[in-house]
Design a protein around this motif. Structure first.
Motif, PDB file in Angstrom:
ATOM      1  N   LEU A   9       0.821  -1.220   0.000  1.00  0.00           N
ATOM      2  CA  LEU A   9       0.000   0.000   0.000  1.00  0.00           C
ATOM      3  C   LEU A   9       0.852   1.266   0.000  1.00  0.00           C
ATOM      4  CD1 LEU A   9      -2.682  -1.152   2.601  1.00  0.00           C
ATOM      5  CD2 LEU A   9      -2.764  -1.341   0.110  1.00  0.00           C
ATOM      6  N   GLU A  10       2.155   1.099  -0.258  1.00  0.00           N
ATOM      7  CA  GLU A  10       3.021   2.279  -0.334  1.00  0.00           C
ATOM      8  C   GLU A  10       2.525   3.184  -1.448  1.00  0.00           C
ATOM      9  OE1 GLU A  10       7.109   1.186  -0.743  1.00  0.00           O
ATOM     10  OE2 GLU A  10       7.108   0.069   1.131  1.00  0.00           O
ATOM     11  N   GLY A  11       2.530   4.440  -1.205  1.00  0.00           N
ATOM     12  CA  GLY A  11       2.081   5.392  -2.217  1.00  0.00           C
ATOM     13  C   GLY A  11       0.590   5.668  -2.181  1.00  0.00           C
ATOM     14  N   VAL A  12      -0.167   4.889  -1.409  1.00  0.00           N
ATOM     15  CA  VAL A  12      -1.597   5.170  -1.275  1.00  0.00           C
ATOM     16  C   VAL A  12      -1.721   6.363  -0.326  1.00  0.00           C
ATOM     17  CG1 VAL A  12      -3.830   4.311  -0.447  1.00  0.00           C
ATOM     18  CG2 VAL A  12      -2.274   2.778  -1.670  1.00  0.00           C
ATOM     19  N   PRO A  13      -2.215   7.487  -0.845  1.00  0.00           N
ATOM     20  CA  PRO A  13      -2.263   8.685  -0.004  1.00  0.00           C
ATOM     21  C   PRO A  13      -3.415   8.632   0.999  1.00  0.00           C
ATOM     22  CG  PRO A  13      -3.187   9.167  -2.152  1.00  0.00           C
ATOM     23  CD  PRO A  13      -2.689   7.748  -2.206  1.00  0.00           C
ATOM     24  N   GLY A  51     -10.808   4.255   0.255  1.00  0.00           N
ATOM     25  CA  GLY A  51     -12.157   4.762   0.461  1.00  0.00           C
ATOM     26  C   GLY A  51     -12.396   5.125   1.915  1.00  0.00           C
ATOM     27  N   ASP A  52     -12.203   4.166   2.809  1.00  0.00           N
ATOM     28  CA  ASP A  52     -12.436   4.380   4.233  1.00  0.00           C
ATOM     29  C   ASP A  52     -11.252   3.792   4.983  1.00  0.00           C
ATOM     30  OD1 ASP A  52     -13.919   5.117   6.556  1.00  0.00           O
ATOM     31  OD2 ASP A  52     -14.466   3.010   6.820  1.00  0.00           O
ATOM     32  N   GLY A  53     -10.759   4.531   5.968  1.00  0.00           N
ATOM     33  CA  GLY A  53      -9.670   4.017   6.782  1.00  0.00           C
ATOM     34  C   GLY A  53      -8.407   4.847   6.740  1.00  0.00           C
ATOM     35  N   HIS A  54      -8.530   6.103   6.348  1.00  0.00           N
ATOM     36  CA  HIS A  54      -7.358   6.985   6.261  1.00  0.00           C
ATOM     37  C   HIS A  54      -6.598   7.041   7.588  1.00  0.00           C
ATOM     38  CE1 HIS A  54      -8.191   8.732   2.253  1.00  0.00           C
ATOM     39  NE2 HIS A  54      -9.432   8.391   2.562  1.00  0.00           N
ATOM     40  N   HIS A  55      -7.329   7.229   8.671  1.00  0.00           N
ATOM     41  CA  HIS A  55      -6.696   7.343   9.974  1.00  0.00           C
ATOM     42  C   HIS A  55      -6.082   6.012  10.413  1.00  0.00           C
ATOM     43  CE1 HIS A  55      -9.369  10.847   9.894  1.00  0.00           C
ATOM     44  NE2 HIS A  55      -8.474  11.410  10.693  1.00  0.00           N
ATOM     45  N   ARG A  56      -6.799   4.912  10.189  1.00  0.00           N
ATOM     46  CA  ARG A  56      -6.280   3.595  10.571  1.00  0.00           C
ATOM     47  C   ARG A  56      -5.014   3.250   9.797  1.00  0.00           C
ATOM     48  NH1 ARG A  56     -11.534   0.838   9.256  1.00  0.00           N
ATOM     49  NH2 ARG A  56     -12.077   2.956   8.728  1.00  0.00           N
ATOM     50  N   LEU A  57      -4.993   3.575   8.509  1.00  0.00           N
ATOM     51  CA  LEU A  57      -3.804   3.309   7.701  1.00  0.00           C
ATOM     52  C   LEU A  57      -2.634   4.169   8.178  1.00  0.00           C
ATOM     53  CD1 LEU A  57      -2.353   1.913   5.387  1.00  0.00           C
ATOM     54  CD2 LEU A  57      -3.338   3.618   3.825  1.00  0.00           C
TER      55      LEU A  57
END
Length: 93
Positions: A9-13, A51-57
């Motif tokens: 998931l590197e590069g997934v902003p 889509g969902d999970g910015h903070h968790r990621l």
């Protein structure tokens, strides 16, 4: 659901993060509370969008976790959807 290496998931902003949400996720992790999976959509062109999970990621990355649970969504083209809908309804003539 798939346990996905963070290296995939590197590069997934991630979008702008809210400090209160970050704190809440860190607290949940500290108490071993199970967090929901993040949602990732793969576009027809193969682009990955969170889509969902910015903070968790973001927290998982910062903590150095090796992986995170992901619910993957694969987007088909509208053309493929239409072809599937009309299959068997062709006009013979």
């Amino acid at each position: 659901l798939h346990d996905t290496p963070l290296s995939h998931l590197e590069g997934v902003p991630v979008r702008t993060l809210d400090t209160a949400n970050i704190t809440s996720i860190k607290d949940a992790r500290r108490t071993k509370k199970k967090l929901p999976p993040i949602d990732i959509e793969v576009t027809e062109q193969g682009r990955i969008q969170l889509g969902d999970g910015h903070h968790r990621l973001a927290v998982a990355r910062k903590a150095g976790d090796p992986s995170i649970t992901v619910r993957w969504h694969f987007r088909k083209s509208l053309t493929a959807d239409i072809e599937e809908l009309i299959k068997g309804h062709e006009v013979k003539g």
